[in-house]
Design a protein around this motif. Structure first.
Motif, PDB file in Angstrom:
ATOM      1  N   LEU A  73       0.870  -1.166   0.000  1.00 24.54           N
ATOM      2  CA  LEU A  73       0.000   0.000   0.000  1.00 24.54           C
ATOM      3  C   LEU A  73       0.909   1.218   0.000  1.00 24.54           C
ATOM      4  O   LEU A  73       1.373   1.677   1.045  1.00 24.54           O
ATOM      5  N   LEU A  74       1.201   1.724  -1.195  1.00 24.16           N
ATOM      6  CA  LEU A  74       2.118   2.848  -1.351  1.00 24.16           C
ATOM      7  C   LEU A  74       1.519   4.114  -0.739  1.00 24.16           C
ATOM      8  O   LEU A  74       0.308   4.269  -0.681  1.00 24.16           O
ATOM      9  N   PRO A  75       2.370   5.017  -0.220  1.00 27.05           N
ATOM     10  CA  PRO A  75       3.821   5.093  -0.432  1.00 27.05           C
ATOM     11  C   PRO A  75       4.681   4.253   0.508  1.00 27.05           C
ATOM     12  O   PRO A  75       5.900   4.341   0.459  1.00 27.05           O
ATOM     13  N   ASP A  76       4.081   3.441   1.365  1.00 27.76           N
ATOM     14  CA  ASP A  76       4.863   2.597   2.272  1.00 27.76           C
ATOM     15  C   ASP A  76       5.410   1.399   1.492  1.00 27.76           C
ATOM     16  O   ASP A  76       4.668   0.474   1.169  1.00 27.76           O
ATOM     17  N   GLU A  77       6.715   1.424   1.182  1.00 28.83           N
ATOM     18  CA  GLU A  77       7.332   0.335   0.430  1.00 28.83           C
ATOM     19  C   GLU A  77       8.150  -0.587   1.316  1.00 28.83           C
ATOM     20  O   GLU A  77       8.805  -1.508   0.824  1.00 28.83           O
ATOM     21  N   ARG A  78       8.127  -0.343   2.623  1.00 27.26           N
ATOM     22  CA  ARG A  78       8.873  -1.206   3.548  1.00 27.26           C
ATOM     23  C   ARG A  78       8.024  -2.366   4.038  1.00 27.26           C
ATOM     24  O   ARG A  78       8.542  -3.420   4.395  1.00 27.26           O
ATOM     25  N   ASN A  79       6.712  -2.163   4.101  1.00 28.21           N
ATOM     26  CA  ASN A  79       5.814  -3.207   4.597  1.00 28.21           C
ATOM     27  C   ASN A  79       4.979  -3.762   3.449  1.00 28.21           C
ATOM     28  O   ASN A  79       4.541  -3.007   2.574  1.00 28.21           O
ATOM     29  N   TYR A  80       4.766  -5.056   3.466  1.00 27.91           N
ATOM     30  CA  TYR A  80       3.952  -5.686   2.433  1.00 27.91           C
ATOM     31  C   TYR A  80       3.290  -6.936   2.997  1.00 27.91           C
ATOM     32  O   TYR A  80       3.694  -7.468   4.042  1.00 27.91           O
ATOM     33  N   SER A  81       2.264  -7.394   2.293  1.00 20.59           N
ATOM     34  CA  SER A  81       1.592  -8.657   2.625  1.00 20.59           C
ATOM     35  C   SER A  81       1.966  -9.686   1.569  1.00 20.59           C
ATOM     36  O   SER A  81       2.187  -9.347   0.405  1.00 20.59           O
ATOM     37  N   LEU A  82       2.012 -10.931   1.990  1.00 22.79           N
ATOM     38  CA  LEU A  82       2.505 -11.999   1.122  1.00 22.79           C
ATOM     39  C   LEU A  82       1.452 -13.095   1.008  1.00 22.79           C
ATOM     40  O   LEU A  82       0.924 -13.570   2.021  1.00 22.79           O
ATOM     41  N   SER A  83       1.151 -13.496  -0.220  1.00 28.15           N
ATOM     42  CA  SER A  83       0.193 -14.589  -0.430  1.00 28.15           C
ATOM     43  C   SER A  83       0.893 -15.938  -0.301  1.00 28.15           C
ATOM     44  O   SER A  83       2.120 -16.025  -0.270  1.00 28.15           O
ATOM     45  N   ARG A  84       0.084 -16.982  -0.266  1.00 30.95           N
ATOM     46  CA  ARG A  84       0.637 -18.336  -0.294  1.00 30.95           C
ATOM     47  C   ARG A  84       1.126 -18.660  -1.706  1.00 30.95           C
ATOM     48  O   ARG A  84       0.619 -18.132  -2.694  1.00 30.95           O
ATOM     49  N   GLN A 115      -5.298   8.888  -1.437  1.00 33.91           N
ATOM     50  CA  GLN A 115      -3.934   9.240  -1.831  1.00 33.91           C
ATOM     51  C   GLN A 115      -3.026   8.010  -1.876  1.00 33.91           C
ATOM     52  O   GLN A 115      -1.852   8.130  -2.237  1.00 33.91           O
ATOM     53  N   ARG A 116      -3.564   6.872  -1.505  1.00 38.08           N
ATOM     54  CA  ARG A 116      -2.772   5.644  -1.480  1.00 38.08           C
ATOM     55  C   ARG A 116      -2.914   4.869  -2.795  1.00 38.08           C
ATOM     56  O   ARG A 116      -3.876   5.037  -3.540  1.00 38.08           O
ATOM     57  N   THR A 117      -1.954   3.995  -3.030  1.00 36.37           N
ATOM     58  CA  THR A 117      -1.916   3.189  -4.250  1.00 36.37           C
ATOM     59  C   THR A 117      -1.587   1.750  -3.903  1.00 36.37           C
ATOM     60  O   THR A 117      -0.648   1.491  -3.138  1.00 36.37           O
ATOM     61  N   LEU A 118      -2.361   0.821  -4.454  1.00 37.12           N
ATOM     62  CA  LEU A 118      -2.062  -0.600  -4.278  1.00 37.12           C
ATOM     63  C   LEU A 118      -1.064  -1.047  -5.338  1.00 37.12           C
ATOM     64  O   LEU A 118      -1.180  -0.682  -6.516  1.00 37.12           O
ATOM     65  N   LYS A 119      -0.100  -1.846  -4.915  1.00 37.59           N
ATOM     66  CA  LYS A 119       0.902  -2.371  -5.831  1.00 37.59           C
ATOM     67  C   LYS A 119       0.989  -3.889  -5.629  1.00 37.59           C
ATOM     68  O   LYS A 119       1.215  -4.362  -4.517  1.00 37.59           O
ATOM     69  N   PHE A 120       0.778  -4.624  -6.706  1.00 40.25           N
ATOM     70  CA  PHE A 120       0.850  -6.086  -6.675  1.00 40.25           C
ATOM     71  C   PHE A 120       2.058  -6.522  -7.495  1.00 40.25           C
ATOM     72  O   PHE A 120       2.189  -6.156  -8.672  1.00 40.25           O
ATOM     73  N   LEU A 121       2.928  -7.303  -6.881  1.00 41.44           N
ATOM     74  CA  LEU A 121       4.074  -7.878  -7.573  1.00 41.44           C
ATOM     75  C   LEU A 121       3.888  -9.396  -7.629  1.00 41.44           C
ATOM     76  O   LEU A 121       3.784 -10.054  -6.592  1.00 41.44           O
ATOM     77  N   VAL A 122       3.835  -9.945  -8.847  1.00 41.11           N
ATOM     78  CA  VAL A 122       3.624 -11.390  -9.031  1.00 41.11           C
ATOM     79  C   VAL A 122       4.976 -12.038  -9.316  1.00 41.11           C
ATOM     80  O   VAL A 122       5.662 -11.680 -10.284  1.00 41.11           O
TER      81      VAL A 122
END
Length: 416
Positions: free
Chosen positions: A186-197, A222-229
């Motif tokens: 959940l940008l702009p926070d790039e230090r924390n993330y959630s991880l799927s199985r 003002q937030r942005t979702l970012k998904f990295l596959v």
């Protein structure tokens, strides 16, 4: 005596004639009542065998006629006879069961076909009543590297953003077998993330997982979702397959209702940022309308003057002609991020005869309350008169592909 017999014969004949006329009138009256009970068709329906009209309920199909499409018979229910009516307190009426229906013999009746007291008066084409099919799982553009489905829901009372990761389709791993998983930011926070199985050995993983982000309603848009596959190979190395960037400001989040969304994966720019950062935008020109469209997508690697959440970063887009400013528009400000995401579209009127002397200037600026606005970087795209290299290539590609959005990254410079 003979006279009495003649008189008696005449009386009996008259009675029989009267009875015959009465029976005939009664039958005509019944037939007329039956005909008036239904709307007359403009064209009679072809008599159909009862077995051909009604199939077994387990199949529920009608045999096709000469046309290729299947049709369903449209039936008028039988007239109700031999039923007693009971008045109810709510002024509705129901029927009491009395004598059962008398099933008439099959055969043509007027211009209708009768079966158990019902009449076939036409057919319905089922093709006209089908819901549109969802093509999101079958309609993939050329060069597609995968597609991701997710849903978002915001709970106002608890100020929680619920992000449900649903599925991915048509992933393109560097090697088989594919074992994908997803990181969610959940940008702009790039230090924390959630991880799927991790889903093993599949190009079409089904995740069905929900993640919770605590975020105030004041800053939600003002937030942005970012998904990295990612794909995990047999040596446990992670390979990025693609990403999805989704600014929340572009959607109206229904209160306590899920909003299901799908997006195509796009490749991440793996090149290191330039000295002053980079900006990504799309250009399109409609020669028929004389309209130039600019879509400001995102920036990365910006050198902020102050690392502060109060510092806002925005992009100023200017149309120029002979280096004179014609029209200027601005994006909304994004707070405290060196990698802001905008996804905002701007349109400018530009005659085709002006394209050889027109240019676009995109300036990234940072503002802090009570302080002077600071220029972080700038890029100019346009014809050979003003630009060279990638900026000139982008402009020429826009002209050569009218009405298409041409997307590129550009390095920012600090010249004014």
């Amino acid at each position: 005596t003979e006279q009495a017999v003649a008189v008696a014969g005449g009386i009996i004949g008259g009675i029989l004639l009267f009875v015959l006329i009465g029976i005939t009138l009664y039958l005509l009256w019944k037939k007329l009542c039956r005909l008036l009970s239904y709307e007359k068709l403009t064209s009679p329906v072809k008599t159909t065998n009862a077995n051909a009209v009604f199939q077994d309920q387990s199949t529920s199909e009608v045999q096709p006629n000469s046309t290729s499409s299947r049709s369903v018979p449209f039936i008028i229910p039988p007239t109700l006879h031999g039923r007693d009516w009971i008045n109810l307190t709510n002024e509705e009426q129901v029927q009491e069961d009395s004598d059962p229906y008398t099933i008439p013999q099959p055969g043509p009746r007027s211009s209708f076909h009768s079966l158990a007291g019902a009449y076939v008066v036409g057919t319905i084409n089922p093709e006209l009543y089908k819901f549109p099919e969802d093509t999101s799982e079958v309609d993939f553009p050329e060069g597609n590297i995968g597609r991701l489905w997710f849903s978002i829901q915001y709970e106002q009372e608890s100020e929680r953003l619920l992000v449900s990761l649903i599925k991915a389709r048509k992933l393109q791993p560097p090697a088989d077998p594919c074992s994908p998983f997803v990181k969610i930011y959940l940008l702009p926070d790039e230090r924390n993330y959630s991880l799927s199985r991790t889903k093993h050995k599949t190009l079409n993983p089904q995740f069905d997982e929900t993640f919770v982000f605590q975020v105030s309603s004041n800053v939600l848009l003002q937030r942005t979702l970012k998904f990295l596959v990612y794909h995990v190979d047999q040596q446990k190395k992670h390979h990025l397959l693609g990403q999805v960037i989704f600014p929340l400001k572009n959607e109206t989040l229904p209160d306590d209702n899920k909003l299901v969304i799908w997006r195509d994966l796009e490749k991440e720019n793996l090149e290191p940022p330039s000295d002053y950062g980079d900006i990504q935008f799309s250009l399109s020109y409609n020669d028929y309308l004389g309209r130039l469209t600019v879509v400001v997508l995102r920036a990365r690697g910006l050198k902020l003057q102050k690392e502060s959440h109060a510092a806002s970063v925005y992009v100023k887009v200017s149309l120029m002609n002979h280096n004179k400013f014609i029209k200027t528009k601005k994006t909304t400000a994004v707070l405290g991020s060196p990698n802001p995401v905008y996804n905002e579209t701007f349109g400018f009127k530009a005659d085709p005869t002006e394209l050889d002397t027109a240019s676009l200037s995109l300036s990234v600026l940072q503002s802090l309350e009570g302080e002077k606005t600071h220029l972080l970087g700038r890029v100019v795209v346009g014809p050979f008169m003003y630009t060279r290299g990638k900026e000139l290539e982008h402009w020429n590609e826009m002209i050569s592909k009218p009405k298409e959005l041409v997307k590129r990254w550009h390095a920012l410079c600090h010249s004014t």
